[in-house]
Design a protein around this motif. Structure first.
Motif, PDB file in Angstrom:
ATOM      1  N   CYS A  91      39.744 -18.505 -13.106  1.00  0.00           N
ATOM      2  CA  CYS A  91      40.536 -17.279 -13.133  1.00  0.00           C
ATOM      3  C   CYS A  91      39.783 -16.173 -12.399  1.00  0.00           C
ATOM      4  N   GLY A  92      40.510 -15.108 -12.083  1.00  0.00           N
ATOM      5  CA  GLY A  92      39.893 -13.923 -11.491  1.00  0.00           C
ATOM      6  C   GLY A  92      39.786 -12.833 -12.547  1.00  0.00           C
ATOM      7  N   PHE A 159      49.175 -15.852  -5.750  1.00  0.00           N
ATOM      8  CA  PHE A 159      47.729 -15.696  -5.635  1.00  0.00           C
ATOM      9  C   PHE A 159      47.414 -14.498  -4.739  1.00  0.00           C
ATOM     10  N   VAL A 178      43.227 -13.166 -14.387  1.00  0.00           N
ATOM     11  CA  VAL A 178      44.449 -13.668 -13.757  1.00  0.00           C
ATOM     12  C   VAL A 178      44.286 -15.142 -13.391  1.00  0.00           C
ATOM     13  N   GLU A 179      45.293 -15.945 -13.731  1.00  0.00           N
ATOM     14  CA  GLU A 179      45.368 -17.324 -13.245  1.00  0.00           C
ATOM     15  C   GLU A 179      46.839 -17.666 -13.046  1.00  0.00           C
ATOM     16  N   MET A 180      47.210 -18.957 -12.978  1.00  0.00           N
ATOM     17  CA  MET A 180      48.570 -19.260 -12.532  1.00  0.00           C
ATOM     18  C   MET A 180      49.330 -20.326 -13.337  1.00  0.00           C
ATOM     19  N   ASP A 204      35.930 -15.368  -9.635  1.00  0.00           N
ATOM     20  CA  ASP A 204      35.854 -14.202  -8.755  1.00  0.00           C
ATOM     21  C   ASP A 204      36.328 -12.990  -9.548  1.00  0.00           C
ATOM     22  N   LEU A 206      38.675  -9.468  -9.175  1.00  0.00           N
ATOM     23  CA  LEU A 206      39.652  -8.872  -8.268  1.00  0.00           C
ATOM     24  C   LEU A 206      39.303  -7.434  -7.886  1.00  0.00           C
TER      25      LEU A 206
HETATM   26  O1  LIG Z   1      44.723 -17.437  -9.923  1.00  0.00           O
HETATM   27  C1  LIG Z   1      43.592 -17.060  -9.670  1.00  0.00           C
HETATM   28  C2  LIG Z   1      42.445 -17.860  -9.923  1.00  0.00           C
HETATM   29  C3  LIG Z   1      41.206 -17.400  -9.603  1.00  0.00           C
HETATM   30  N1  LIG Z   1      41.114 -16.181  -9.052  1.00  0.00           N
HETATM   31  C4  LIG Z   1      42.180 -15.403  -8.813  1.00  0.00           C
HETATM   32  O2  LIG Z   1      42.056 -14.306  -8.293  1.00  0.00           O
HETATM   33  N2  LIG Z   1      43.394 -15.864  -9.138  1.00  0.00           N
END
Ligand SMILES: O=c1cc[nH]c(=O)[nH]1
Ligand SMILES: O=P(O)(O)O[C@H]1O[C@H](CO)[C@@H](O)[C@H]1O
Length: 237
Positions: A91-92, A159, A178-180, A204, A206
């Protein structure tokens, strides 16, 4: 055999780990499971079953995004009787104190995905983790003295974004990262009365510009998170 999973009935364990990246599924099977055998190669979305500390466990790649994970989780729940699902993803971070390499446990998953808007017209369903699974995973992480954040995350449909304003607004309301995929996992688990949890490593940030981890590191350096997931999955107290 289902449309996207080439396994026979009984090939898949009741407990399954779900990384987005199929190569991470292979890595987990090779590194953490004993006597692992591959039950799926359809579309290169590897699935393996083996044992961990004597318990039968599977690991299945899900691909990226709500549509992709929804295909695999639907088939696992409907066709293979899977009962306990733990996403192990990346995730970010979007909070200052959520750092690269931290572990985030998603208590709930806010989403901009249209999937749940279609499912619950006029409502904002609140997809959430299984409490006992989350409690056990948190206990394991504390015993291992890992840096873990627990809370709300964003499951995003995109993304790459034209504007960061909606993400900044969610960060103001305490969303951690954040992830998906997690909102879809939690919603399907609720539908089929299964237990689900997402455990995510921060790859990472954001807003802070903290350096991204490389793809190779994403695949190979998240062992703490995977051991937490496996130990939580077999814990009974
Ligand atoms: O969905 C993702 C996963 C890792 N990092 C992000 O910025 N978004
Ligand atoms: O590392 P995985 O599990 O794929 O998770 C994250 O990484 C992908 C984006 O790079 C998305 O799937 C997101 O949810």
């Amino acid at each position: 055999m289902s449309i996207h999973i080439n396994a026979k009935p009984g090939d898949i364990a009741e407990t399954i780990l779900l990384p987005g990246d199929p190569l991470r599924a292979k890595y987990i099977a090779e590194r953490f499971l004993e006597d692992a055998s591959c039950y799926n190669e359809v579309r290169g979305m590897f699935g393996f079953t083996g044992t961990y500390k004597g318990h039968r466990i599977s690991v299945q790649g899900t691909g990226m995004g709500v549509p992709s994970i929804s295909i695999y989780v639907n088939e696992l729940l409907r066709e293979y009787g899977v009962k306990q699902l733990i996403r192990v993803g990346t995730c970010g971070g979007i909070q200052q104190d959520v750092k690269v390499r931290d572990v985030v446990m998603a208590m709930s998953a806010t989403t901009d995905s249209s999937a749940n808007q279609q499912l619950f017209p006029g409502f904002q369903f609140a997809p959430h983790a299984d409490f006992d699974l989350l409690r056990r995973a948190y206990q394991v992480s504390q015993e291992r003295r890992l840096s873990v954040k627990v809370g709300n995350i964003l499951t995003a449909d995109t993304f790459y974004r034209e504007s960061m304003e909606p993400v900044k607004k969610l960060a103001e309301y305490g969303v951690l990262a954040v992830e998906m995929e997690s909102s879809a996992l939690y919603t399907l688990a609720a539908r089929y009365k299964a237990k689900a949890l997402s455990i995510l490593t921060v790859s990472d940030h954001l807003f802070s510009g903290e350096t991204d981890t490389t793809a190779e590191e994403r695949q190979t350096t998240f062992n703490d998170m995977i051991e937490v997931a496996l130990d939580a999955a077999i814990r009974t107290d």
